[in-house]
Design an enzyme around this catalytic site. Sequence first.
Site, PDB file in Angstrom:
ATOM      1  N   SER A 146      37.649  28.873  46.527  1.00  0.00           N
ATOM      2  CA  SER A 146      37.706  30.178  45.875  1.00  0.00           C
ATOM      3  C   SER A 146      39.132  30.735  45.902  1.00  0.00           C
ATOM      4  O   SER A 146      39.866  30.487  46.856  1.00  0.00           O
ATOM      5  CB  SER A 146      36.758  31.146  46.593  1.00  0.00           C
ATOM      6  OG  SER A 146      36.612  32.333  45.859  1.00  0.00           O
ATOM      7  N   PRO A 147      39.551  31.457  44.871  1.00  0.00           N
ATOM      8  CA  PRO A 147      40.884  32.053  44.907  1.00  0.00           C
ATOM      9  C   PRO A 147      41.013  33.002  46.106  1.00  0.00           C
ATOM     10  O   PRO A 147      40.175  33.893  46.287  1.00  0.00           O
ATOM     11  CB  PRO A 147      40.967  32.825  43.586  1.00  0.00           C
ATOM     12  CG  PRO A 147      39.939  32.181  42.703  1.00  0.00           C
ATOM     13  CD  PRO A 147      38.837  31.751  43.615  1.00  0.00           C
ATOM     14  N   CYS A 207      43.962  35.339  48.112  1.00  0.00           N
ATOM     15  CA  CYS A 207      45.330  35.858  48.159  1.00  0.00           C
ATOM     16  C   CYS A 207      46.005  35.462  49.466  1.00  0.00           C
ATOM     17  O   CYS A 207      45.426  35.608  50.540  1.00  0.00           O
ATOM     18  CB  CYS A 207      45.321  37.371  48.010  1.00  0.00           C
ATOM     19  SG  CYS A 207      44.849  37.929  46.360  1.00  0.00           S
ATOM     20  N   ALA A 245      44.603  34.817  43.078  1.00  0.00           N
ATOM     21  CA  ALA A 245      44.786  35.720  41.948  1.00  0.00           C
ATOM     22  C   ALA A 245      46.279  35.787  41.640  1.00  0.00           C
ATOM     23  O   ALA A 245      47.082  36.246  42.452  1.00  0.00           O
ATOM     24  CB  ALA A 245      44.247  37.101  42.281  1.00  0.00           C
ATOM     25  N   GLN A 260      43.612  31.465  38.892  1.00  0.00           N
ATOM     26  CA  GLN A 260      42.937  32.704  38.504  1.00  0.00           C
ATOM     27  C   GLN A 260      43.990  33.684  37.997  1.00  0.00           C
ATOM     28  O   GLN A 260      44.897  34.066  38.733  1.00  0.00           O
ATOM     29  CB  GLN A 260      42.191  33.311  39.698  1.00  0.00           C
ATOM     30  CG  GLN A 260      41.371  34.544  39.354  1.00  0.00           C
ATOM     31  CD  GLN A 260      40.753  35.175  40.586  1.00  0.00           C
ATOM     32  OE1 GLN A 260      41.459  35.727  41.433  1.00  0.00           O
ATOM     33  NE2 GLN A 260      39.437  35.099  40.702  1.00  0.00           N
ATOM     34  N   HIS A 280      40.292  36.896  35.857  1.00  0.00           N
ATOM     35  CA  HIS A 280      39.776  37.738  36.945  1.00  0.00           C
ATOM     36  C   HIS A 280      39.321  39.080  36.377  1.00  0.00           C
ATOM     37  O   HIS A 280      40.135  39.924  36.011  1.00  0.00           O
ATOM     38  CB  HIS A 280      40.868  37.947  37.988  1.00  0.00           C
ATOM     39  CG  HIS A 280      40.364  38.419  39.315  1.00  0.00           C
ATOM     40  ND1 HIS A 280      39.038  38.671  39.578  1.00  0.00           N
ATOM     41  CD2 HIS A 280      41.022  38.689  40.494  1.00  0.00           C
ATOM     42  CE1 HIS A 280      38.895  39.066  40.839  1.00  0.00           C
ATOM     43  NE2 HIS A 280      40.088  39.082  41.404  1.00  0.00           N
ATOM     44  N   HIS A 282      36.121  42.585  41.307  1.00  0.00           N
ATOM     45  CA  HIS A 282      36.725  43.133  42.533  1.00  0.00           C
ATOM     46  C   HIS A 282      37.566  44.379  42.323  1.00  0.00           C
ATOM     47  O   HIS A 282      38.481  44.677  43.089  1.00  0.00           O
ATOM     48  CB  HIS A 282      37.553  42.048  43.236  1.00  0.00           C
ATOM     49  CG  HIS A 282      36.726  40.874  43.653  1.00  0.00           C
ATOM     50  ND1 HIS A 282      37.261  39.688  44.077  1.00  0.00           N
ATOM     51  CD2 HIS A 282      35.376  40.699  43.686  1.00  0.00           C
ATOM     52  CE1 HIS A 282      36.302  38.830  44.363  1.00  0.00           C
ATOM     53  NE2 HIS A 282      35.136  39.432  44.128  1.00  0.00           N
ATOM     54  N   TYR A 309      39.670  45.095  39.954  1.00  0.00           N
ATOM     55  CA  TYR A 309      40.972  44.950  39.312  1.00  0.00           C
ATOM     56  C   TYR A 309      40.860  45.313  37.832  1.00  0.00           C
ATOM     57  O   TYR A 309      39.805  45.724  37.356  1.00  0.00           O
ATOM     58  CB  TYR A 309      41.524  43.551  39.575  1.00  0.00           C
ATOM     59  CG  TYR A 309      41.759  43.331  41.068  1.00  0.00           C
ATOM     60  CD1 TYR A 309      42.563  44.216  41.792  1.00  0.00           C
ATOM     61  CD2 TYR A 309      41.131  42.303  41.758  1.00  0.00           C
ATOM     62  CE1 TYR A 309      42.761  44.066  43.162  1.00  0.00           C
ATOM     63  CE2 TYR A 309      41.319  42.144  43.125  1.00  0.00           C
ATOM     64  CZ  TYR A 309      42.129  43.025  43.821  1.00  0.00           C
ATOM     65  OH  TYR A 309      42.306  42.878  45.177  1.00  0.00           O
ATOM     66  N   ARG A 325      35.603  35.431  36.395  1.00  0.00           N
ATOM     67  CA  ARG A 325      34.972  36.000  37.597  1.00  0.00           C
ATOM     68  C   ARG A 325      34.570  37.433  37.303  1.00  0.00           C
ATOM     69  O   ARG A 325      35.375  38.233  36.804  1.00  0.00           O
ATOM     70  CB  ARG A 325      35.906  35.951  38.800  1.00  0.00           C
ATOM     71  CG  ARG A 325      35.334  36.675  40.020  1.00  0.00           C
ATOM     72  CD  ARG A 325      36.026  36.331  41.316  1.00  0.00           C
ATOM     73  NE  ARG A 325      35.478  35.104  41.899  1.00  0.00           N
ATOM     74  CZ  ARG A 325      35.763  34.685  43.138  1.00  0.00           C
ATOM     75  NH1 ARG A 325      36.577  35.381  43.917  1.00  0.00           N
ATOM     76  NH2 ARG A 325      35.221  33.566  43.598  1.00  0.00           N
ATOM     77  N   ARG A 343      36.472  31.820  53.097  1.00  0.00           N
ATOM     78  CA  ARG A 343      36.871  31.845  54.510  1.00  0.00           C
ATOM     79  C   ARG A 343      36.480  30.577  55.270  1.00  0.00           C
ATOM     80  O   ARG A 343      37.191  30.157  56.180  1.00  0.00           O
ATOM     81  CB  ARG A 343      36.295  33.092  55.187  1.00  0.00           C
ATOM     82  CG  ARG A 343      37.106  34.345  54.905  1.00  0.00           C
ATOM     83  CD  ARG A 343      36.416  35.605  55.365  1.00  0.00           C
ATOM     84  NE  ARG A 343      35.301  35.949  54.500  1.00  0.00           N
ATOM     85  CZ  ARG A 343      34.607  37.072  54.593  1.00  0.00           C
ATOM     86  NH1 ARG A 343      34.900  37.952  55.545  1.00  0.00           N
ATOM     87  NH2 ARG A 343      33.612  37.334  53.769  1.00  0.00           N
TER      88      ARG A 343
END
Length: 352
Positions: free
Chosen positions: A22-23, A25, A57, A99, A175, A178, A180, A228, A322
């Site tokens: 998963s992307p 940061c 991202a 992404q 993206h 979330h 954004y 996403r 994670r």
Amino acid sequence: MSLLFSPLTIRSVTLPNRIVVSPMCQYSAEDGLPDNWHLVHLGSRAVGGAGLVFAEATAVDPAGRISPQDTGIWSAAHVEAWRPITAFIKAQGSVPGVQLGHAGRKASVYRPWDDGDGSVAEGGWQTVGPTDQPFSASYPVPQALAPTEVEALVETFAQAARNAVAAGFEVVEVHAAHGYLLHQFLSPLSNTRTDEYGGDQAGRLRFPLAVVRAVRAAVGPDLPVFVRVSATDWTEGGLTVDDTVEIARALAHAGADVIDVSTGGNVATARVPVGPGYQVPFADAVRRKAEVATAAVGMITDPHQAEQVLADEAADLVLLARELLRDPYWPRRAAAALGAEDTPPAQYARAF
């Protein structure tokens, strides 16, 4: 045969398995340029056996960065900096993805370990959004985008997509989650505009749809485009899964191949019931009702759990974040746990 380790072909690209990085940061770039940190971070997950490795991202322009340390892809220099990273990922048998993002009103803040409260970062910039409503009291007040500026950002995303292809990425994700910029336009909680980019869902969807169409045209017919989304705002009056089903249908019609289903991020006070696999039901609902391929993400940590997501036909791909930070070689261990065939590099052949 393990479903998790079965290949998946999307347009001209074949993923060797259904495990996706998963992307995430890293907040470790300077002037948006990836460096050795990104090579090792992403490269080690490719060596670890993930089928698709997404870079974080990555901002389509400087003002789109979450923090001054975010990666970008707005110039020829960024293309050159990404090329050795994508080449290494491909050399390990994985597929490199990126992404493309714009943080909108959540931009220009300190990276989490420097401050983390949303305050304007040193060297920060004027943020933008659908309106001048900030994400929260501690975040900078954005400037509302004029219609002409919205239209210009469509081309900005398209150019970033062209740069991504030139840099060697084989999957491009837009993206729109979330909290954004594109999510800010999608959600009625953050988009109270009354022009053609606001109002009802069709108006709020106009900008994200234009971006996806432009990105599809920019990458051409052969490469996959993911989007996403946040399937729910977890807040009354915000986006719901039923809204997202309709949005997903429109995104697929605009050229998206896979809807990467996450949740939340647009409301600072939202209360999210986090738990193992807590977002998988949203991917399931979008897949079944919108009849589009989906990717599931959210506290997926166990190989058998990931396998079950696919067995239940809740999603076509499983994204880990994670868990892959904790263990870059999770896919190799998952293969052993599920009795799947695994062909690690010669250097690691005796390690598992």
